[in-house]
Motif scaffolding. Structure first.
Motif, PDB file in Angstrom:
ATOM      1  N   PRO A 166      47.157  86.121  32.486  1.00  0.00           N
ATOM      2  CA  PRO A 166      47.499  86.885  34.044  1.00  0.00           C
ATOM      3  C   PRO A 166      46.397  88.199  33.354  1.00  0.00           C
ATOM      4  O   PRO A 166      46.710  89.102  32.445  1.00  0.00           O
ATOM      5  CB  PRO A 166      49.080  87.510  33.831  1.00  0.00           C
ATOM      6  N   GLY A 167      46.473  88.554  35.194  1.00  0.00           N
ATOM      7  CA  GLY A 167      44.967  89.359  34.921  1.00  0.00           C
ATOM      8  C   GLY A 167      44.100  89.339  35.033  1.00  0.00           C
ATOM      9  O   GLY A 167      42.702  90.385  34.207  1.00  0.00           O
ATOM     10  N   VAL A 168      43.580  88.781  34.169  1.00  0.00           N
ATOM     11  CA  VAL A 168      42.450  88.408  33.018  1.00  0.00           C
ATOM     12  C   VAL A 168      41.406  87.854  34.798  1.00  0.00           C
ATOM     13  O   VAL A 168      41.811  86.740  35.056  1.00  0.00           O
ATOM     14  CB  VAL A 168      42.204  87.909  32.283  1.00  0.00           C
ATOM     15  N   ASP A 169      40.141  88.687  34.894  1.00  0.00           N
ATOM     16  CA  ASP A 169      38.839  87.764  35.542  1.00  0.00           C
ATOM     17  C   ASP A 169      38.284  85.936  34.043  1.00  0.00           C
ATOM     18  O   ASP A 169      37.820  86.294  33.649  1.00  0.00           O
ATOM     19  CB  ASP A 169      38.167  88.489  35.302  1.00  0.00           C
ATOM     20  N   PRO A 170      38.895  84.434  35.282  1.00  0.00           N
ATOM     21  CA  PRO A 170      38.016  83.729  33.832  1.00  0.00           C
ATOM     22  C   PRO A 170      36.770  83.573  34.160  1.00  0.00           C
ATOM     23  O   PRO A 170      36.433  83.078  32.782  1.00  0.00           O
ATOM     24  CB  PRO A 170      38.885  82.397  35.321  1.00  0.00           C
ATOM     25  N   ASN A 171      35.715  84.470  34.540  1.00  0.00           N
ATOM     26  CA  ASN A 171      34.707  84.435  34.524  1.00  0.00           C
ATOM     27  C   ASN A 171      34.299  85.523  33.056  1.00  0.00           C
ATOM     28  O   ASN A 171      33.549  84.997  32.797  1.00  0.00           O
ATOM     29  CB  ASN A 171      33.774  85.246  35.584  1.00  0.00           C
ATOM     30  N   ALA A 172      35.337  86.299  32.097  1.00  0.00           N
ATOM     31  CA  ALA A 172      35.115  87.021  31.811  1.00  0.00           C
ATOM     32  C   ALA A 172      35.622  86.076  30.162  1.00  0.00           C
ATOM     33  O   ALA A 172      35.333  86.870  29.003  1.00  0.00           O
ATOM     34  CB  ALA A 172      35.872  88.184  31.799  1.00  0.00           C
ATOM     35  N   LEU A 173      36.283  84.938  30.710  1.00  0.00           N
ATOM     36  CA  LEU A 173      37.425  84.497  29.414  1.00  0.00           C
ATOM     37  C   LEU A 173      36.044  83.787  28.791  1.00  0.00           C
ATOM     38  O   LEU A 173      34.950  83.609  29.008  1.00  0.00           O
ATOM     39  CB  LEU A 173      37.830  83.095  29.835  1.00  0.00           C
ATOM     40  N   ASP A 174      36.262  83.959  27.079  1.00  0.00           N
ATOM     41  CA  ASP A 174      35.050  82.873  26.572  1.00  0.00           C
ATOM     42  C   ASP A 174      35.797  82.012  25.418  1.00  0.00           C
ATOM     43  O   ASP A 174      36.645  81.990  24.549  1.00  0.00           O
ATOM     44  CB  ASP A 174      33.956  84.182  25.784  1.00  0.00           C
ATOM     45  N   ILE A 175      35.419  80.524  25.778  1.00  0.00           N
ATOM     46  CA  ILE A 175      35.876  79.296  25.359  1.00  0.00           C
ATOM     47  C   ILE A 175      35.318  78.614  24.535  1.00  0.00           C
ATOM     48  O   ILE A 175      34.172  78.298  24.792  1.00  0.00           O
ATOM     49  CB  ILE A 175      36.762  78.525  26.596  1.00  0.00           C
ATOM     50  N   THR A 176      35.522  78.504  23.443  1.00  0.00           N
ATOM     51  CA  THR A 176      34.789  77.212  22.121  1.00  0.00           C
ATOM     52  C   THR A 176      35.415  76.957  21.422  1.00  0.00           C
ATOM     53  O   THR A 176      36.560  76.912  20.904  1.00  0.00           O
ATOM     54  CB  THR A 176      34.109  78.379  21.069  1.00  0.00           C
ATOM     55  N   LEU A 177      35.036  75.235  20.817  1.00  0.00           N
ATOM     56  CA  LEU A 177      35.852  74.843  19.996  1.00  0.00           C
ATOM     57  C   LEU A 177      34.622  74.056  19.220  1.00  0.00           C
ATOM     58  O   LEU A 177      33.917  74.139  19.831  1.00  0.00           O
ATOM     59  CB  LEU A 177      36.493  73.438  21.178  1.00  0.00           C
ATOM     60  N   GLU A 178      34.807  74.148  17.941  1.00  0.00           N
ATOM     61  CA  GLU A 178      34.030  73.868  16.917  1.00  0.00           C
ATOM     62  C   GLU A 178      34.490  73.288  15.993  1.00  0.00           C
ATOM     63  O   GLU A 178      35.761  74.603  14.830  1.00  0.00           O
ATOM     64  CB  GLU A 178      33.364  75.413  16.652  1.00  0.00           C
ATOM     65  N   GLN A 179      34.825  72.454  15.141  1.00  0.00           N
ATOM     66  CA  GLN A 179      35.404  71.577  13.732  1.00  0.00           C
ATOM     67  C   GLN A 179      36.511  72.152  14.199  1.00  0.00           C
ATOM     68  O   GLN A 179      37.585  72.004  13.408  1.00  0.00           O
ATOM     69  CB  GLN A 179      34.804  72.337  12.503  1.00  0.00           C
ATOM     70  N   GLY A 180      37.063  71.822  14.639  1.00  0.00           N
ATOM     71  CA  GLY A 180      38.888  71.635  15.567  1.00  0.00           C
ATOM     72  C   GLY A 180      39.060  72.947  15.438  1.00  0.00           C
ATOM     73  O   GLY A 180      40.282  72.894  15.978  1.00  0.00           O
ATOM     74  N   VAL A 181      38.943  73.996  15.668  1.00  0.00           N
ATOM     75  CA  VAL A 181      39.047  75.075  15.591  1.00  0.00           C
ATOM     76  C   VAL A 181      38.792  75.639  17.507  1.00  0.00           C
ATOM     77  O   VAL A 181      37.630  76.045  18.101  1.00  0.00           O
ATOM     78  CB  VAL A 181      38.898  76.248  14.772  1.00  0.00           C
ATOM     79  N   LEU A 182      39.918  75.795  17.819  1.00  0.00           N
ATOM     80  CA  LEU A 182      39.336  76.401  19.942  1.00  0.00           C
ATOM     81  C   LEU A 182      39.980  77.641  19.458  1.00  0.00           C
ATOM     82  O   LEU A 182      41.045  78.376  18.772  1.00  0.00           O
ATOM     83  CB  LEU A 182      40.576  75.345  20.824  1.00  0.00           C
ATOM     84  N   THR A 183      38.939  78.460  20.505  1.00  0.00           N
ATOM     85  CA  THR A 183      39.380  79.594  20.262  1.00  0.00           C
ATOM     86  C   THR A 183      38.697  80.875  21.979  1.00  0.00           C
ATOM     87  O   THR A 183      38.478  80.421  22.751  1.00  0.00           O
ATOM     88  CB  THR A 183      38.355  80.350  19.799  1.00  0.00           C
ATOM     89  N   ILE A 184      40.105  81.381  22.469  1.00  0.00           N
ATOM     90  CA  ILE A 184      40.140  82.016  24.015  1.00  0.00           C
ATOM     91  C   ILE A 184      40.225  83.207  23.445  1.00  0.00           C
ATOM     92  O   ILE A 184      41.011  84.049  22.510  1.00  0.00           O
ATOM     93  CB  ILE A 184      41.639  81.920  24.497  1.00  0.00           C
TER      94      ILE A 184
END
Length: 146
Positions: free
Chosen positions: A61-79
């Motif tokens: 909550p309170g986070v602009d969805p356009n400012a989120l950086d989501i990556t998936l690399e070698q089975g590791v999800l980073t938000i």
């Protein structure tokens, strides 16, 4: 001589008893080093699965969805992202503030059968929903006896 392929049933009962005893003994203790360090676990997440996908629900909550950086690399999800400070109403004195603000990064290790080519993310009402498909060739397969 005990076979390595077959354990006596009581061995698994002992493992279950040991797990219950450990859970009781560690009740109230931090579950991870990060939690023990006092760094807030943000965003909080729920992770679930179906036969064909893994679902990650991140509460941001309170986070602009356009400012989120989501990556998936070698089975590791980073938000990763940043939540700005809460601004009180004019002339309001703050006595306590528990809302986390600033940069954050949450990393989750996913099951081996996730497919990085089948990922989508949606944001609604402060909840980020990430759906990651599972690789069909790695899923359990029922084999018919002829």
């Amino acid at each position: 001589m005990m076979s390595l392929l077959r354990f006596p049933a009581h061995v698994f009962e002992e493992f279950e008893r040991l797990q219950r005893d450990l859970e009781q003994a560690l009740a109230g203790w931090p579950l991870s080093l990060r939690e023990a360090s006092g760094v807030p676990l943000f965003p909080a997440v729920n992770v679930g699965r179906t036969n064909d996908a893994i679902f990650v629900y991140a509460f941001v909550p309170g986070v602009d969805p356009n400012a989120l950086d989501i990556t998936l690399e070698q089975g590791v999800l980073t938000i990763a992202g940043e939540r700005g400070p809460w601004q009180p109403k004019e002339k309001e004195t703050i006595y306590a503030q528990e809302r986390f603000s600033g940069k954050f990064k949450r990393t989750l290790t996913l099951p081996e059968d996730v497919d990085p080519d089948q990922v989508d993310a949606k944001y609604r009402d402060g909840v980020l929903t990430i759906r990651i498909g599972r690789k069909a060739h790695l899923m359990p397969r029922r084999i018919a006896v002829q």
